[in-house]
Design a protein around this motif. Structure first.
Motif, PDB file in Angstrom:
ATOM      1  N   VAL A  12       0.838  -1.204   0.000  1.00 40.32           N
ATOM      2  CA  VAL A  12       0.000   0.000   0.000  1.00 40.32           C
ATOM      3  C   VAL A  12       0.870   1.250   0.000  1.00 40.32           C
ATOM      4  CG1 VAL A  12      -1.734   1.314   1.266  1.00 40.32           C
ATOM      5  CG2 VAL A  12      -1.924  -1.171   1.133  1.00 40.32           C
ATOM      6  N   GLY A  13       1.932   1.231   0.793  1.00 40.04           N
ATOM      7  CA  GLY A  13       2.798   2.396   0.881  1.00 40.04           C
ATOM      8  C   GLY A  13       3.488   2.735  -0.432  1.00 40.04           C
ATOM      9  N   CYS A  14       3.946   1.711  -1.158  1.00 39.45           N
ATOM     10  CA  CYS A  14       4.598   1.960  -2.452  1.00 39.45           C
ATOM     11  C   CYS A  14       3.601   2.511  -3.465  1.00 39.45           C
ATOM     12  CB  CYS A  14       5.242   0.681  -2.963  1.00 39.45           C
ATOM     13  SG  CYS A  14       6.764   0.223  -2.081  1.00 39.45           S
ATOM     14  N   ARG A  15       2.380   1.993  -3.436  1.00 39.93           N
ATOM     15  CA  ARG A  15       1.349   2.519  -4.336  1.00 39.93           C
ATOM     16  C   ARG A  15       1.011   3.963  -3.967  1.00 39.93           C
ATOM     17  NH1 ARG A  15      -1.647  -1.487  -7.189  1.00 39.93           N
ATOM     18  NH2 ARG A  15      -0.875  -3.595  -6.753  1.00 39.93           N
ATOM     19  N   LEU A  16       0.949   4.245  -2.685  1.00 39.54           N
ATOM     20  CA  LEU A  16       0.718   5.623  -2.237  1.00 39.54           C
ATOM     21  C   LEU A  16       1.863   6.523  -2.687  1.00 39.54           C
ATOM     22  CD1 LEU A  16      -0.637   7.858  -0.539  1.00 39.54           C
ATOM     23  CD2 LEU A  16       0.547   6.919   1.465  1.00 39.54           C
ATOM     24  N   ALA A  17       3.092   6.027  -2.560  1.00 34.60           N
ATOM     25  CA  ALA A  17       4.251   6.825  -2.972  1.00 34.60           C
ATOM     26  C   ALA A  17       4.157   7.210  -4.444  1.00 34.60           C
ATOM     27  CB  ALA A  17       5.542   6.043  -2.700  1.00 34.60           C
ATOM     28  N   HIS A  18       3.751   6.259  -5.294  1.00 34.06           N
ATOM     29  CA  HIS A  18       3.581   6.571  -6.719  1.00 34.06           C
ATOM     30  C   HIS A  18       2.571   7.704  -6.913  1.00 34.06           C
ATOM     31  CE1 HIS A  18       6.040   3.624  -8.757  1.00 34.06           C
ATOM     32  NE2 HIS A  18       5.569   2.655  -8.002  1.00 34.06           N
ATOM     33  N   GLU A  19       1.462   7.635  -6.164  1.00 35.99           N
ATOM     34  CA  GLU A  19       0.432   8.678  -6.275  1.00 35.99           C
ATOM     35  C   GLU A  19       0.995  10.040  -5.862  1.00 35.99           C
ATOM     36  OE1 GLU A  19      -2.910   8.426  -7.097  1.00 35.99           O
ATOM     37  OE2 GLU A  19      -2.912   6.271  -7.500  1.00 35.99           O
ATOM     38  N   LEU A  20       1.745  10.066  -4.779  1.00 32.93           N
ATOM     39  CA  LEU A  20       2.251  11.333  -4.257  1.00 32.93           C
ATOM     40  C   LEU A  20       3.361  11.903  -5.124  1.00 32.93           C
ATOM     41  CD1 LEU A  20       2.335  10.432  -0.442  1.00 32.93           C
ATOM     42  CD2 LEU A  20       0.552  11.647  -1.714  1.00 32.93           C
ATOM     43  N   LEU A  21       4.238  11.028  -5.617  1.00 32.88           N
ATOM     44  CA  LEU A  21       5.294  11.494  -6.508  1.00 32.88           C
ATOM     45  C   LEU A  21       4.712  12.098  -7.783  1.00 32.88           C
ATOM     46  CD1 LEU A  21       7.796   8.519  -6.145  1.00 32.88           C
ATOM     47  CD2 LEU A  21       8.223  10.873  -5.406  1.00 32.88           C
ATOM     48  N   ALA A  22       3.640  11.486  -8.273  1.00 35.73           N
ATOM     49  CA  ALA A  22       3.012  11.962  -9.506  1.00 35.73           C
ATOM     50  C   ALA A  22       2.435  13.356  -9.353  1.00 35.73           C
ATOM     51  CB  ALA A  22       1.921  10.992  -9.951  1.00 35.73           C
ATOM     52  N   GLN A  23       2.081  13.734  -8.124  1.00 37.75           N
ATOM     53  CA  GLN A  23       1.526  15.075  -7.919  1.00 37.75           C
ATOM     54  C   GLN A  23       2.593  16.061  -7.439  1.00 37.75           C
ATOM     55  OE1 GLN A  23      -1.592  14.245  -5.071  1.00 37.75           O
ATOM     56  NE2 GLN A  23      -0.352  14.939  -3.356  1.00 37.75           N
ATOM     57  N   GLY A  24       3.848  15.606  -7.407  1.00 41.17           N
ATOM     58  CA  GLY A  24       4.947  16.517  -7.129  1.00 41.17           C
ATOM     59  C   GLY A  24       5.451  16.550  -5.703  1.00 41.17           C
ATOM     60  N   GLU A  39      11.147   4.295  -7.644  1.00 42.38           N
ATOM     61  CA  GLU A  39      12.096   5.317  -8.061  1.00 42.38           C
ATOM     62  C   GLU A  39      11.600   6.694  -7.642  1.00 42.38           C
ATOM     63  OE1 GLU A  39      14.247   6.989 -12.151  1.00 42.38           O
ATOM     64  OE2 GLU A  39      12.904   5.236 -12.223  1.00 42.38           O
ATOM     65  N   GLY A  40      12.480   7.440  -7.033  1.00 42.64           N
ATOM     66  CA  GLY A  40      12.132   8.777  -6.563  1.00 42.64           C
ATOM     67  C   GLY A  40      11.858   8.849  -5.076  1.00 42.64           C
ATOM     68  N   VAL A  41      11.639   7.697  -4.430  1.00 39.24           N
ATOM     69  CA  VAL A  41      11.399   7.667  -2.985  1.00 39.24           C
ATOM     70  C   VAL A  41      12.740   7.629  -2.263  1.00 39.24           C
ATOM     71  CG1 VAL A  41      10.410   6.369  -1.068  1.00 39.24           C
ATOM     72  CG2 VAL A  41       9.183   6.511  -3.246  1.00 39.24           C
ATOM     73  N   GLN A  42      12.904   8.461  -1.271  1.00 38.53           N
ATOM     74  CA  GLN A  42      14.146   8.517  -0.504  1.00 38.53           C
ATOM     75  C   GLN A  42      14.011   7.640   0.737  1.00 38.53           C
ATOM     76  OE1 GLN A  42      15.736  12.675  -0.248  1.00 38.53           O
ATOM     77  NE2 GLN A  42      13.888  13.205  -1.414  1.00 38.53           N
ATOM     78  N   GLY A  43      14.807   6.565   0.766  1.00 37.39           N
ATOM     79  CA  GLY A  43      14.677   5.573   1.822  1.00 37.39           C
ATOM     80  C   GLY A  43      15.385   5.947   3.108  1.00 37.39           C
ATOM     81  N   ILE A  44      14.753   5.588   4.221  1.00 38.72           N
ATOM     82  CA  ILE A  44      15.345   5.723   5.552  1.00 38.72           C
ATOM     83  C   ILE A  44      15.298   4.330   6.172  1.00 38.72           C
ATOM     84  CG2 ILE A  44      15.197   6.817   7.818  1.00 38.72           C
ATOM     85  CD1 ILE A  44      13.571   9.072   6.459  1.00 38.72           C
ATOM     86  N   GLN A  45      16.454   3.703   6.312  1.00 35.00           N
ATOM     87  CA  GLN A  45      16.488   2.319   6.778  1.00 35.00           C
ATOM     88  C   GLN A  45      16.427   2.259   8.296  1.00 35.00           C
ATOM     89  OE1 GLN A  45      19.497   0.019   4.898  1.00 35.00           O
ATOM     90  NE2 GLN A  45      18.918  -1.897   5.892  1.00 35.00           N
ATOM     91  N   GLY A  46      15.576   1.375   8.807  1.00 30.54           N
ATOM     92  CA  GLY A  46      15.499   1.211  10.247  1.00 30.54           C
ATOM     93  C   GLY A  46      14.256   0.474  10.680  1.00 30.54           C
ATOM     94  N   ASP A  47      14.294   0.000  11.914  1.00 30.23           N
ATOM     95  CA  ASP A  47      13.172  -0.702  12.528  1.00 30.23           C
ATOM     96  C   ASP A  47      12.599   0.207  13.607  1.00 30.23           C
ATOM     97  OD1 ASP A  47      11.379  -2.335  13.806  1.00 30.23           O
ATOM     98  OD2 ASP A  47      12.809  -3.918  14.310  1.00 30.23           O
TER      99      ASP A  47
END
Length: 286
Positions: A12-24, A39-47
């Motif tokens: 769900v989060g990756c699909r949301l990211a696509h939606e948000l990236l598309a709107q800038g 692509e375009g999502v800036q990752g923050i690694q951690g638990d």
């Protein structure tokens, strides 16, 4: 454009990211493995559930919108507590001092305890009748007490590509058709679109249910799937009281989110499962 943080960037989060990236929007995502993020999502690694995540994890400044979409990886009380309480509490601490405009928490309709086929909406009472619902409600309370403007979305059963449990049961001849038991679901694509829609509302409500527009008896879904797949119809049986309690039995009304102008791509389970079956066939999975 806004800076958006997605905690728990799975399907769900990756699909949301696509939606948000598309709107800038500028999108950041927290998860334990940041490989294969869109692509375009800036990752923050951690638990987020770790005891010292505040020392190990740093968030960017200027976060305007937060989506907490972490889900439990096992169905037990420890996994649920880590996902919905410990992880969320730590994230809220990490966000201390940020001017978050909206914090969105993905909860579940399982917190509604009704099991006699009643109609349910956001104003219906909830009950922590088992470890899952109790933990989810504790997570919701953390959000309410956070001091941030917030929205809680209680999702029904999410289905879609990779989430084919009912189809798999029908194909294996293991579908248990319990008469008179209602279920509520939403296609994964609409779940992500609904969250993106909330991001763009000027004054969203503090609570929505995330289900499509047609609650349906589980037997009807199984029978429809069997017919589409040209397989024998599942055998009907009367559900035990224990089974009713475990599965729930309610009809959930989504009028509040529709009143905001949100339009479902898959307004009922029929459109959603038709598309899913077609995708599976094209991929050679049927």
């Amino acid at each position: 454009m806004a800076r958006v943080l997605i905690a728990g960037c799975g399907d769900v989060g990756c699909r949301l990211a696509h939606e948000l990236l598309a709107q800038g929007d500028e999108v950041f995502a927290i998860r334990r493995n940041i490989e294969n993020l869109p692509e375009g999502v800036q990752g923050i690694q951690g638990d987020l559930a770790c005891s010292d995540c505040e020392e190990k994890m740093r968030l960017p400044d200027g976060i305007g919108h937060v989506f907490y979409l972490v889900s439990a990886d096992k169905h037990n009380d420890i996994a649920y507590y880590r996902a919905y309480v410990a992880g969320q509490r730590n994230l809220l601490k990490l966000l201390d001092g940020q001017s978050v405009k909206r914090y969105v928490f993905s909860s579940s309709t399982s917190v509604f305890a009704q099991n006699e086929g009643e109609w349910v909406d956001e104003d219906s009472p909830v009950e922590g009748r088992n470890f899952a619902s109790r933990t989810l409600l504790e997570g919701e309370e953390l959000v309410r007490e956070s001091g941030f403007p917030y929205t809680i979305v209680r999702f029904g059963g999410i289905y879609g590509p990779g989430r084919t449990h009912l189809i798999d049961l029908v194909r294996a001849g293991k579908a248990t058709c319990m008469e008179g038991v209602y279920s509520n679901r939403i296609h994964v694509e609409d779940a992500a679109r609904l969250l993106a829609h909330i991001r763009n509302l000027e004054n969203p409500a503090e609570l929505y249910v995330g289900v499509d527009s047609e609650p349906v008896e589980l037997c009807e879904v199984y029978e429809w799937l069997a017919e589409q797949l040209a397989l024998p119809l599942p055998e009907h049986r009367e559900p035990s009281e224990t089974a009713r309690q475990q599965r729930g039995n309610k009809r959930i009304c989504n009028a509040r989110i529709r009143a905001t102008g949100f339009e479902f791509k898959y307004p009922t389970w029929r459109e959603g499962y038709s598309a899913l079956l077609e995708e599976m066939e094209q991929a050679g999975l049927l």
